[in-house]
Design an enzyme around this catalytic site. Structure first.
Site, PDB file in Angstrom:
ATOM      1  N   GLU A 217      -2.553   7.967  10.329  1.00 36.65           N
ATOM      2  CA  GLU A 217      -2.457   6.946   9.280  1.00 36.65           C
ATOM      3  C   GLU A 217      -1.663   5.808   9.891  1.00 36.65           C
ATOM      4  O   GLU A 217      -0.469   5.953  10.139  1.00 36.65           O
ATOM      5  CB  GLU A 217      -1.784   7.561   8.043  1.00 36.65           C
ATOM      6  CG  GLU A 217      -2.093   6.801   6.776  1.00 36.65           C
ATOM      7  CD  GLU A 217      -1.032   5.800   6.439  1.00 36.65           C
ATOM      8  OE1 GLU A 217      -1.208   4.621   6.863  1.00 36.65           O
ATOM      9  OE2 GLU A 217      -0.054   6.162   5.795  1.00 36.65           O
TER      10      GLU A 217
ATOM     11  N   CYS B 264       2.641   0.207   5.074  1.00 40.21           N
ATOM     12  CA  CYS B 264       1.431   0.103   5.895  1.00 40.21           C
ATOM     13  C   CYS B 264       0.308  -0.608   5.150  1.00 40.21           C
ATOM     14  O   CYS B 264      -0.457  -1.355   5.734  1.00 40.21           O
ATOM     15  CB  CYS B 264       0.990   1.485   6.345  1.00 40.21           C
ATOM     16  SG  CYS B 264       0.873   2.666   5.001  1.00 40.21           S
TER      17      CYS B 264
ATOM     18  N   GLU C 264       0.493  -7.013  12.432  1.00 42.97           N
ATOM     19  CA  GLU C 264       1.280  -6.446  11.337  1.00 42.97           C
ATOM     20  C   GLU C 264       2.735  -6.913  11.467  1.00 42.97           C
ATOM     21  O   GLU C 264       3.401  -6.622  12.457  1.00 42.97           O
ATOM     22  CB  GLU C 264       1.199  -4.911  11.420  1.00 42.97           C
ATOM     23  CG  GLU C 264       1.715  -4.229  10.196  1.00 42.97           C
ATOM     24  CD  GLU C 264       1.452  -2.722  10.219  1.00 42.97           C
ATOM     25  OE1 GLU C 264       1.506  -2.130  11.310  1.00 42.97           O
ATOM     26  OE2 GLU C 264       1.190  -2.164   9.138  1.00 42.97           O
TER      27      GLU C 264
END
Ligand code: NAP
Ligand code: MG
Length: 501
Positions: free
Chosen positions: A273, A307, A405
């Site tokens: 993940e 996330c 990110e």
């Protein structure tokens, strides 16, 4: 344990004393085979309070030898211990006992999360609640793991057994230091596996306290092992250990790729993940008030260290300026400060490293031509890793801040024209973890839900996570789905039995 939370009026000194007592009360060693042990090397490392930059505790730095020891204990517990062989009802009871103990110590656990991670205490309390829900959810699954009988040829009887995988290595990040434990350990244990868990170096304390509660709940020795330490040493040793049957990882895409490579050597089962750069798309027909507050929560909760954060906010051109104005006003209303103060709505980032990283992205964004509508700099606090909640406008989807990110409280607002443009720009990323769509048009909402290449699509909400609902990534956001029945599939394998009649 409510008395551990400093009251609103508490003096900083008083607060410091109480929180340091709390940090002191947690075990600082490795949990291996049901016993606490120092690292074989004798090494330790410090964990820091990100709000004050003070050292909270010194914990064992597990290395490859300790991982080997933990894997051996987990193997013994799997091959010869009671856990995989007990009645499923007994596993349900044990997982429910864990949930009960988490509930009984909820305030204390929330305080440990806030101390180690920096998120506001109310958010930490929410994380404890969600952790409990996940354990309760998977407690229910332990008695509902079925095989099949298949219509084979008349002279054959074919059935399947769904069996546990064995020893599971689990590596988790610091953004949900307790909830990530539930996502990993809950389903693994429900299915009858044993685990070796490595928490993030930034947040070892909630994991260590969890280990203590798991022992208290009666989890048999060797079923849950916890190795605190660093990624490149303890984490990498776990990922490549030949005694590990499965690796489950949550963290950066970069490390996820290393995990996949390390696991290839002996073909471990892998679930990943990873990161995201999720598009949150606001159409002009959306309810403005709820889209602003939902989008703010989607990027500012947990200081943006999520996330699935809605970090690329696509706003239809007609309402771009008004939306930007309202989002900036919402950001202005956020109270950045001491995460133990109940009025605080944003705490510090987790570490000096993340602080530098996020400030670096803010500079890069400005250089590329993004305009700071609000925030855009470090917080005014003399200590702690604070960054002001930030709204950037005039962002282009090709800018670095829209492609990488950031993992901080930074909303990048990008204009779009119509449905096709929203889907095109939204999907123009290497990631595919989540997406949001805000519109009153039902048919448009469904069309976008299909068009967006993401593991989760939220319509007129953002960031809702439910243990019954699968979560995971398209593209470079991961492999596999966690939660719901999907985690049961991740932690079991199927055996087909054929009998000649
Ligand atoms: P990270 O390095 O991916 O850390 C996640 C976990 O993996 C930690 O337990 C880490 O240990 C461990 N690890 C690191 N290198 C490893 C290796 N070579 N082998 C095995 N395990 C390893 O994430 P980070 O450095 O903390 O944060 C960097 C960026 O990753 C963030 O800015 C963000 O973009 C992303 N991130 C994403 C998530 C998510 O939920 N998807 C969570 C956290 C971070 P140590 O912490 O001890 O090094
Ligand atoms: Mg790291």
């Amino acid at each position: 344990m409510g008395e551990l939370l400093p009251s609103e009026q508490a003096m900083p000194d008083e607060q410091r004393k109480r929180t340091s007592e709390l940090a002191r009360s947690v075990p600082k060693q490795l949990l291996i085979g049901g016993r606490w042990a120092a690292a074989k090397s004798g090494k330790t490392f410090e964990t820091v309070n990100p709000a004050t930059e003070e050292v909270l505790a010194t914990v064992a730095e597990g290395g490859a030898d300790d991982v080997t020891e933990a894997v051996r204990a987990a193997r013994e517990a799997f091959e010869n211990g009671p856990w995989p062989r007990m009645r499923p009802h007994q596993r349900t009871r044990c997982l429910l006992k864990i949930a009960e103990l988490l509930e009984a110590h909820a305030d204390e656990l929330a305080a440990l999360i806030t101390l180690d991670n920096g998120k506001p205490i109310a958010e930490a309390r929410g994380e404890v609640g969600r952790t409990i829900e996940v354990f309760i959810y998977y407690a229910g699954w332990a008695t509902k793991i079925y095989g099949e009988t298949n219509p084979s040829e008349p002279a054959l009887f074919n059935y399947t057994l769904r069996e546990p995988l064995g020893v599971c290595g689990q590596i988790i990040p610091w953004n949900g230091p307790l909830s990530m434990i539930a996502w990993k350990i809950g389903p693994a244990l429900a299915c009858g596996n044993t685990v070796v868990l490595k928490p993030a170096e930034q947040t070892p304390l909630p994991a260590l306290r969890f280990g203590q509660l798991a022992v208290e709940a009666g989890v048999p020795e060797g079923v849950v092992n916890i190795i605190t330490g660093f990624g490149p040493t303890a984490g990498a040793a776990l990922a490549r250990h030949p005694g590990v049957d499965k690796i489950a990882f949550t963290g950066s895409t970069e490390v996820g790729k290393e995990i996949l490579q390390a696991s290839a050597h002996d073909l471990k089962r892998v679930s990943l993940e990873l990161g995201g750069k999720s598009p949150n798309i606001i159409f002009a027909d959306a309810d403005l008030k709820s889209s602003v507050s939902g989008s703010a929560a989607g990027i500012f909760r947990n200081q943006g260290q999520v996330c699935s954060a809605g970090s690329r906010i696509f706003v239809q051109r007609e309402i771009y300026d008004e939306f930007a104005q309202r989002l900036a006003e919402t950001a202005k209303g956020i109270r950045l400060g001491d995460p133990f103060d109940p009025h605080t709505t944003m705490g510090p980032l987790v570490s000096a490293e993340q602080h530098e990283r996020v400030l670096g992205y803010l500079e890069a964004g400005k250089r590329e031509g993004a305009k700071v509508k609000i925030g855009g700099e470090r917080g005014p606090q003399p200590q702690g890793y604070f960054v002001k909640p930030t709204v950037l406008v005039d962002v282009g989807n090709a800018m670095r801040i829209a492609r990488e990110e950031i993992f901080g409280p930074v909303a990048s607002l990008i204009p779009f024209t119509d449905e096709a443009d929203a889907a095109l720009q939204g999907n123009d990323t290497i990631y595919g973890l989540a997406a949001g769509v805000w519109t009153r048009d039902l048919s448009r909402a469904h069309k976008l839900a299909r068009a967006l290449k993401a593991g989760t699509v939220w319509i007129n909400c953002y960031g809702m996570i439910d243990p019954i609902s699968p979560f995971g990534g398209y593209k470079q956001s991961g492999i596999g789905r966690e939660l719901g029945q999907h985690s049961i599939e991740l932690y079991t394998q199927v055996k087909s039995v054929l009998i000649r009649l």
